[in-house]
Design an enzyme around this catalytic site. Structure first.
Site, PDB file in Angstrom:
ATOM      1  N   ASP A   1     -25.198  -3.905   7.639  1.00  0.00           N
ATOM      2  CA  ASP A   1     -24.121  -4.883   7.696  1.00  0.00           C
ATOM      3  C   ASP A   1     -22.795  -4.146   7.531  1.00  0.00           C
ATOM      4  OD1 ASP A   1     -23.874  -8.075   7.038  1.00  0.00           O
ATOM      5  OD2 ASP A   1     -22.305  -6.884   6.078  1.00  0.00           O
TER       6      ASP A   1
ATOM      7  N   ASN B   1     -11.632  -8.298  12.253  1.00  0.00           N
ATOM      8  CA  ASN B   1     -11.550  -9.375  13.242  1.00  0.00           C
ATOM      9  C   ASN B   1     -10.280 -10.197  13.064  1.00  0.00           C
ATOM     10  OD1 ASN B   1     -13.283  -9.736  15.309  1.00  0.00           O
ATOM     11  ND2 ASN B   1     -14.784 -10.917  14.162  1.00  0.00           N
TER      12      ASN B   1
ATOM     13  N   HIS C   1     -10.386 -10.392  18.000  1.00  0.00           N
ATOM     14  CA  HIS C   1     -11.817 -10.328  18.327  1.00  0.00           C
ATOM     15  C   HIS C   1     -12.157  -9.192  19.267  1.00  0.00           C
ATOM     16  CE1 HIS C   1     -13.392 -13.866  16.262  1.00  0.00           C
ATOM     17  NE2 HIS C   1     -12.126 -14.226  16.301  1.00  0.00           N
TER      18      HIS C   1
ATOM     19  N   ASP D   1     -15.043  -6.649  18.655  1.00  0.00           N
ATOM     20  CA  ASP D   1     -16.137  -6.390  19.610  1.00  0.00           C
ATOM     21  C   ASP D   1     -16.296  -4.892  19.844  1.00  0.00           C
ATOM     22  OD1 ASP D   1     -16.553  -9.024  19.769  1.00  0.00           O
ATOM     23  OD2 ASP D   1     -15.798  -9.306  21.809  1.00  0.00           O
TER      24      ASP D   1
ATOM     25  N   ASP E   1     -22.139  -9.207  12.505  1.00  0.00           N
ATOM     26  CA  ASP E   1     -21.970  -7.775  12.234  1.00  0.00           C
ATOM     27  C   ASP E   1     -23.228  -7.206  11.596  1.00  0.00           C
ATOM     28  OD1 ASP E   1     -21.712  -9.150   9.885  1.00  0.00           O
ATOM     29  OD2 ASP E   1     -20.142  -7.883   9.069  1.00  0.00           O
TER      30      ASP E   1
END
Ligand code: C2E
Ligand code: CA
Ligand code: CA
Length: 656
Positions: A259, A267, A272, A276, A302
């Protein structure tokens, strides 16, 4: 050139799959027939020689020619194995036409010669064996109609003409029969060829359709098991891989759940698209770190999963975890900015003697991940059975929360919120208490969040609220009831109306109610929360922001929503005691409340020093064990009766 002619003659097109299938099928069938055709020719023509001449001597005669041609052709057809290209197939077919012509001309010449010599019995034998050879060969060559017609035309044709010209009636009859049989065979060849072509064409169409369906199926399968953003297998594929590993090689694999730390911040801050890209970078690093030792998947958000194969010892699992952390952590250039990447990793070793279902293994790896996150610098943590304690406890509490007689074991205590200037009690905060018959007392900090997650808070809270309203009716008019509203309550439509309805039912004025909401609760659905709070405020209730300073402490909310009071989080208050930085921070926050025109309440006033400090910093009100511990309903009533007659313990303390 002959191949091109052959293609044109067969009407075949090598650029189409049907055309290629036709050529392949003709070739395959011809290849099977060639030895039989030559054998048939050899036997028939030897018999003819014997019958017509009465002898069969080895030498330069027709059977020798057939034998020679047969051997050459067998070498050509079978000398190079089965794997030939389409061009070669067509070339071999063209050669077949050529050989058929040569051999048939030779047979024809020999037959015509034998018809010129010998007697009528031998002539009949020539007619019979010549005709049989022609029809047999024609039939053998049905897969290649241009070749199949040659013996009919080049043997039966001339033989019949010669027989008719001989003017012998029995020959004329035989010739007529031969012509009819030859014509019918020709017709059969044409019909067979048409049928043959149709069958191959439809077989090719079916094969094409099957391929298309298989491709579509494969594409759908890939789409359903691949993560769109990173191209990695997705959660579904990961679970299948775990299932397969558990059944094929139980006890010899491990899994890791990884994680990203602070991904949300990336983010939120950089957008975003940057998030990404960061995920793609992490995916690539994970794949590089694991190499061919296992499978990397994106489980969602994530979160990544790694299935590590062939690990038997704990130290190998630890090494895999360390490889993951060192392979991924570091900095990366994302959209022209250097961002730090840091991940936490929970590992679980498979164990033959335990439940190896993917859900169980993943839940265990999740627990280890949680531990990794809690321990500062935790990095990679391997699951240990002791980590199950909280999970077991959670399951017990969950079961107890679902018990039908839960409300019988719920009660409330009340803790005063005191005006630090006058010592007057402004409100009592209702604090839930639950003593389960089996588990004993369960603190609200444990069961309230769980009840929220399980959607049980809507059943519990109204019950507590009714109890609190009944208690508040026993207090002096100017003392408010402070009630904590959970995230679900504050963010669900209609919750303000149901609170106001309950107040009416209890015959309590809304001005007697004070609701406490936390910033995190507001975050769940700010618009809905604002609607509910606005309605409650309009009805006369007091709105309090609870635990300010524990979360993000966003000034944005303070401007968008009007609070009557701000409760400074206990952690912020106690940290100010004995720490210069903490004190400066608390002073600044109290100053902020002043600027906003909202009175501040210090929580966790646990001792005299804290009381003195918050008084000095200008806090309007306070709450804490030093001022008053939470009291039962009866004790609160007694306290107010005593206050009405004299002075309270807390105000005594303050005066001291
Ligand atoms: P909270 O709203 O911040 O409540 C104050 C908590 O601080 C209470 O713990 C209280 O007993 C404790 N406290 C009071 N004075 C002191 C002090 O001087 N020092 C320290 N260390 N602690 C002090 P409690 O009762 O265990 O409640 C914990 C949390 O559970 C509450 O935090 C609140 O968020 C939630 N909660 C309690 N009752 C309810 C309820 O009826 N509904 C909802 N939604 N939440 C509740
Ligand atoms: Ca509270
Ligand atoms: Ca609080």
């Amino acid at each position: 050139m002959p191949s091109r002619l052959m293609l044109r003659y067969l009407g075949a097109d090598l650029s189409s799959s049907t055309g290629r299938a036709l050529i392949e099928e003709r070739y395959r069938s011809l290849r099977q027939q060639v030895p039989i055709i030559y054998l048939l020719g050899l036997v028939n023509l030897s018999a003819m020689e014997l019958a017509a001449t009465g002898r069969l001597v080895p030498g330069a005669n027709l059977p020798t020619l057939i034998l020679g041609c047969g051997l050459i052709r067998l070498c050509q057809w079978f000398g190079h194995g089965r794997d030939v290209v389409h061009g070669t197939m067509v070339a071999r077919m063209a050669q077949t036409v050529l050989f058929a012509t040569l051999v048939c001309v030779a047979v024809c010449v020999r037959c015509l010669y034998l018809l010129q010599v010998g007697d009528s019995a031998s002539h009949m034998a020539v007619m019979l064996f010549g005709g049989l050879t022609a029809i047999g060969v024609a039939y053998g060559l049905t897969a290649l109609p241009p070749a199949g017609r040659i013996p009919l035309l080049l043997i039966i044709g001339p033989l019949s003409v010669a027989a008719l010209l001989s003017k012998e009636p029995q020959f004329a009859g035989a010739a007529f029969g031969l012509v009819v049989v030859g014509a019918l065979t020709m017709r059969l060849l044409t019909a067979h060829n048409r049928h043959f072509t149709d069958v191959i064409k439809s077989r090719a169409i079916i094969a094409r359709e099957q391929r298309r369906v298989a491709n579509a199926h494969e594409e759908a399968l890939i789409a359903a098991t691949t993560d769109f953003l990173t191209g990695l297998p997705n959660r579904r594929a990961f679970v299948s891989a775990l299932e397969a590993a558990a059944s094929d090689s139980p006890g010899t694999f491990s899994l890791a759940i990884i994680d990203l730390n602070r991904f949300k911040a990336v983010n939120d801050t950089f957008g975003h698209a940057a998030g990404d890209e960061l995920l793609q970078e992490v995916a690539a690093r994970l794949v590089a770190a694991i190499g061919d030792r296992g499978l990397v998947a994106r489980l969602g958000g994530d979160e990544f999963g790694v299935l590590i194969e062939d690990v038997h010892r704990l130290k190998d699992v630890a090494a895999a975890g360390a490889a993951i952390i060192s392979g991924v952590n570091g900095s990366a250039m994302i959209r022209g900015r250097e961002l730090g990447i840091s991940v936490s990793c929970g590992l679980r070793m498979s164990d033959k003697s335990q439940d190896q279902s993917p859900s169980r293994l993943m839940a265990d790896a999740d627990l280890a991940l949680y531990q990794a996150k809690v321990n500062p610098g935790g990095g990679a943590t391997i699951f240990e059975p002791r980590m199950e304690g909280p999970r077991r406890r959670r399951a017990q509490v969950e079961r107890a929360l679902r018990a039908p007689d839960l409300s019988e074991h719920l009660s409330l205590v009340f803790q005063p919120i005191v005006d630090l200037g006058t010592g007057r009690i402004l409100a009592h905060e209702a604090l839930a208490r639950w003593t389960d018959p089996e588990l004993g007392p369960v603190p609200p900090s444990e069961f309230v969040p769980l009840a929220e997650q399980l959607n049980l808070i809507d059943e519990i809270s109204p019950r507590l609220m009714d109890m609190a309203f009944e208690a508040a009716k026993e207090w002096p008019e100017e003392v408010r009831l402070s009630f904590n509203l959970s995230a679900i309550q504050i963010c669900s439509p209609g919750s303000a109306k149901s609170v106001l309805r309950a107040l009416r039912a209890a015959r309590l004025s809304p001005s007697r109610l004070q609701v406490e909401v936390t910033e995190t609760a507001l975050l769940a659905d700010f618009t809905q929360a604002r609607d509910n709070l606005t309605q409650l405020r309009a009805a006369g209730a007091t709105i309090v922001l609870d635990d300010f300073g524990a979360g993000f402490a966003s000034i944005g909310y303070l401007r968008q929503l009007h609070f009557d009071q701000i409760k400074l989080d206990g952690g912020l208050v106690t940290a100010a005691h004995g720490s210069a930085d903490g004190k400066r921070l608390l002073r600044a926050v109290i100053g902020l409340c002043e600027i906003l025109g909202v009175s501040s309440v210090a929580e966790h006033v646990e001792n005299q020093e804290i009381l003195t400090l918050v008084l000095e910093l200008g806090c309007a009100a306070g709450q804490g064990f030093w001022l008053q511990e939470p009291l039962g309903r009866l004790e609160v009533r007694n306290l107010h009766e005593a206050l009405a007659g004299g002075r309270s313990r807390s105000t005594d303390r303050r005066a001291a």
